[in-house]
Enzyme design. Structure first.
Site, PDB file in Angstrom:
ATOM      1  N   CYS A   1       0.852  -1.201   0.000  1.00 20.37           N
ATOM      2  CA  CYS A   1       0.000   0.000   0.000  1.00 20.37           C
ATOM      3  C   CYS A   1       0.883   1.245   0.000  1.00 20.37           C
ATOM      4  O   CYS A   1       0.556   2.242  -0.657  1.00 20.37           O
ATOM      5  CB  CYS A   1      -0.959  -0.003   1.190  1.00 20.37           C
ATOM      6  SG  CYS A   1      -2.370  -1.125   0.984  1.00 20.37           S
TER       7      CYS A   1
ATOM      8  N   HIS B   1      -6.392  -3.029  -1.257  1.00 18.48           N
ATOM      9  CA  HIS B   1      -5.695  -3.948  -0.364  1.00 18.48           C
ATOM     10  C   HIS B   1      -6.512  -5.227  -0.147  1.00 18.48           C
ATOM     11  O   HIS B   1      -7.667  -5.176   0.274  1.00 18.48           O
ATOM     12  CB  HIS B   1      -5.418  -3.305   0.998  1.00 18.48           C
ATOM     13  CG  HIS B   1      -4.727  -4.259   1.941  1.00 18.48           C
ATOM     14  ND1 HIS B   1      -3.351  -4.373   2.014  1.00 18.48           N
ATOM     15  CD2 HIS B   1      -5.236  -5.176   2.802  1.00 18.48           C
ATOM     16  CE1 HIS B   1      -3.045  -5.309   2.894  1.00 18.48           C
ATOM     17  NE2 HIS B   1      -4.159  -5.820   3.393  1.00 18.48           N
TER      18      HIS B   1
ATOM     19  N   HIS C   1      -0.200  -8.447   1.210  1.00 21.82           N
ATOM     20  CA  HIS C   1      -1.009  -7.732   0.208  1.00 21.82           C
ATOM     21  C   HIS C   1      -0.893  -8.595  -1.034  1.00 21.82           C
ATOM     22  O   HIS C   1       0.223  -8.842  -1.519  1.00 21.82           O
ATOM     23  CB  HIS C   1      -0.445  -6.312   0.000  1.00 21.82           C
ATOM     24  CG  HIS C   1      -1.174  -5.476  -1.015  1.00 21.82           C
ATOM     25  ND1 HIS C   1      -1.606  -4.173  -0.727  1.00 21.82           N
ATOM     26  CD2 HIS C   1      -1.542  -5.717  -2.285  1.00 21.82           C
ATOM     27  CE1 HIS C   1      -2.207  -3.667  -1.793  1.00 21.82           C
ATOM     28  NE2 HIS C   1      -2.176  -4.585  -2.769  1.00 21.82           N
TER      29      HIS C   1
ATOM     30  N   HIS D   1      -0.204 -10.450  -4.203  1.00 15.42           N
ATOM     31  CA  HIS D   1       0.723 -10.108  -5.276  1.00 15.42           C
ATOM     32  C   HIS D   1       1.036 -11.340  -6.103  1.00 15.42           C
ATOM     33  O   HIS D   1       1.032 -12.468  -5.608  1.00 15.42           O
ATOM     34  CB  HIS D   1       2.012  -9.471  -4.736  1.00 15.42           C
ATOM     35  CG  HIS D   1       2.694 -10.274  -3.668  1.00 15.42           C
ATOM     36  ND1 HIS D   1       2.256 -10.311  -2.374  1.00 15.42           N
ATOM     37  CD2 HIS D   1       3.792 -11.079  -3.719  1.00 15.42           C
ATOM     38  CE1 HIS D   1       3.056 -11.093  -1.657  1.00 15.42           C
ATOM     39  NE2 HIS D   1       3.998 -11.582  -2.467  1.00 15.42           N
TER      40      HIS D   1
HETATM   41  P1  5GP Z   1       6.446 -12.960  -1.079  1.00 16.36           P
HETATM   42  O1  5GP Z   1       7.654 -13.541  -0.410  1.00 16.36           O
HETATM   43  O2  5GP Z   1       5.491 -12.326  -0.068  1.00 16.36           O
HETATM   44  O3  5GP Z   1       5.743 -13.889  -2.013  1.00 16.36           O
HETATM   45  O4  5GP Z   1       6.979 -11.798  -2.014  1.00 16.36           O
HETATM   46  C1  5GP Z   1       7.294 -10.526  -1.569  1.00 16.36           C
HETATM   47  C2  5GP Z   1       8.252  -9.927  -2.577  1.00 16.36           C
HETATM   48  O5  5GP Z   1       8.344  -8.538  -2.334  1.00 16.36           O
HETATM   49  C3  5GP Z   1       9.665 -10.490  -2.485  1.00 16.36           C
HETATM   50  O6  5GP Z   1      10.025 -11.099  -3.718  1.00 16.36           O
HETATM   51  C4  5GP Z   1      10.530  -9.270  -2.167  1.00 16.36           C
HETATM   52  O7  5GP Z   1      11.771  -9.281  -2.819  1.00 16.36           O
HETATM   53  C5  5GP Z   1       9.655  -8.109  -2.627  1.00 16.36           C
HETATM   54  N1  5GP Z   1       9.867  -6.884  -1.903  1.00 16.36           N
HETATM   55  C6  5GP Z   1       9.983  -6.742  -0.544  1.00 16.36           C
HETATM   56  N2  5GP Z   1      10.143  -5.451  -0.222  1.00 16.36           N
HETATM   57  C7  5GP Z   1      10.152  -4.752  -1.417  1.00 16.36           C
HETATM   58  C8  5GP Z   1      10.304  -3.370  -1.728  1.00 16.36           C
HETATM   59  O8  5GP Z   1      10.457  -2.495  -0.870  1.00 16.36           O
HETATM   60  N3  5GP Z   1      10.260  -3.042  -3.044  1.00 16.36           N
HETATM   61  C9  5GP Z   1      10.097  -3.974  -4.037  1.00 16.36           C
HETATM   62  N4  5GP Z   1      10.081  -3.539  -5.298  1.00 16.36           N
HETATM   63  N5  5GP Z   1       9.946  -5.286  -3.764  1.00 16.36           N
HETATM   64  C10 5GP Z   1       9.971  -5.670  -2.469  1.00 16.36           C
HETATM   65 ZN    ZN Z   2      -1.782  -3.319   1.177  1.00 12.28          ZN
END
Ligand code: 5GP
Ligand code: ZN
Length: 114
Positions: free
Chosen positions: A7, A46, A98, A100
């Site tokens: 967010c 969200h 969130h 993704h």
């Molecule tokens: P998850 O592990 O929840 O499936 O994926 C979260 C993703 O968000 C990870 O691949 C991580 O590298 C990415 N991520 C975390 N913090 C940030 C950020 O501040 N900016 C960007 N662009 N990606 C982020």
């Molecule tokens: Zn969010």
């Protein structure tokens, strides 16, 4: 949502490198790429993750899926191939609550899912 990283990216409080945007979705480069190309597609509304899809209108869910392909086209990996992944919950290592979708490609990916 106040305490949500994505967010904050949507509001511009945390900077991101935009790839694509439409009425319902926003896409940007993952900060820690796991493939030559690694994008994240998120809904502007969200939603905590796949387990909360019941709270999301169908047209917004569809918009996320279409956005993933639009991102692949924009990154030049639609023809070579790409993978879309959405981690949900602890065992899947969801770190950001969130919804993704990871869009990864640009190099051959493992045939294994886990
Ligand atoms: P998850 O592990 O929840 O499936 O994926 C979260 C993703 O968000 C990870 O691949 C991580 O590298 C990415 N991520 C975390 N913090 C940030 C950020 O501040 N900016 C960007 N662009 N990606 C982020
Ligand atoms: Zn969010």
């Amino acid at each position: 949502m106040d305490d949500c990283l994505f967010c904050k990216i949507l509001s511009g409080e945390i900077p991101s490198k935009k790839i694509y945007e439409d009425e319902f979705t926003y896409a940007f480069f993952d900060i820690s790429p796991q493939a030559k190309q690694h994008a994240l597609v998120i809904p502007k509304q969200h939603v905590s993750g796949l387990s909360a899809l019941d709270t999301m209108p169908d047209k917004e869910i569809a918009a996320c899926l279409r956005a993933c392909h639009a991102v692949a086209v924009q990154l030049g990996i639609a023809e070579s191939g790409y993978r879309m992944v959405s981690n949900c919950g602890h065992d899947a290592c969801q770190t950001v609550k969130h919804l993704h979708f990871h869009v990864i490609g640009g190099n051959p990916l493992s045939a294994r899912m886990a």
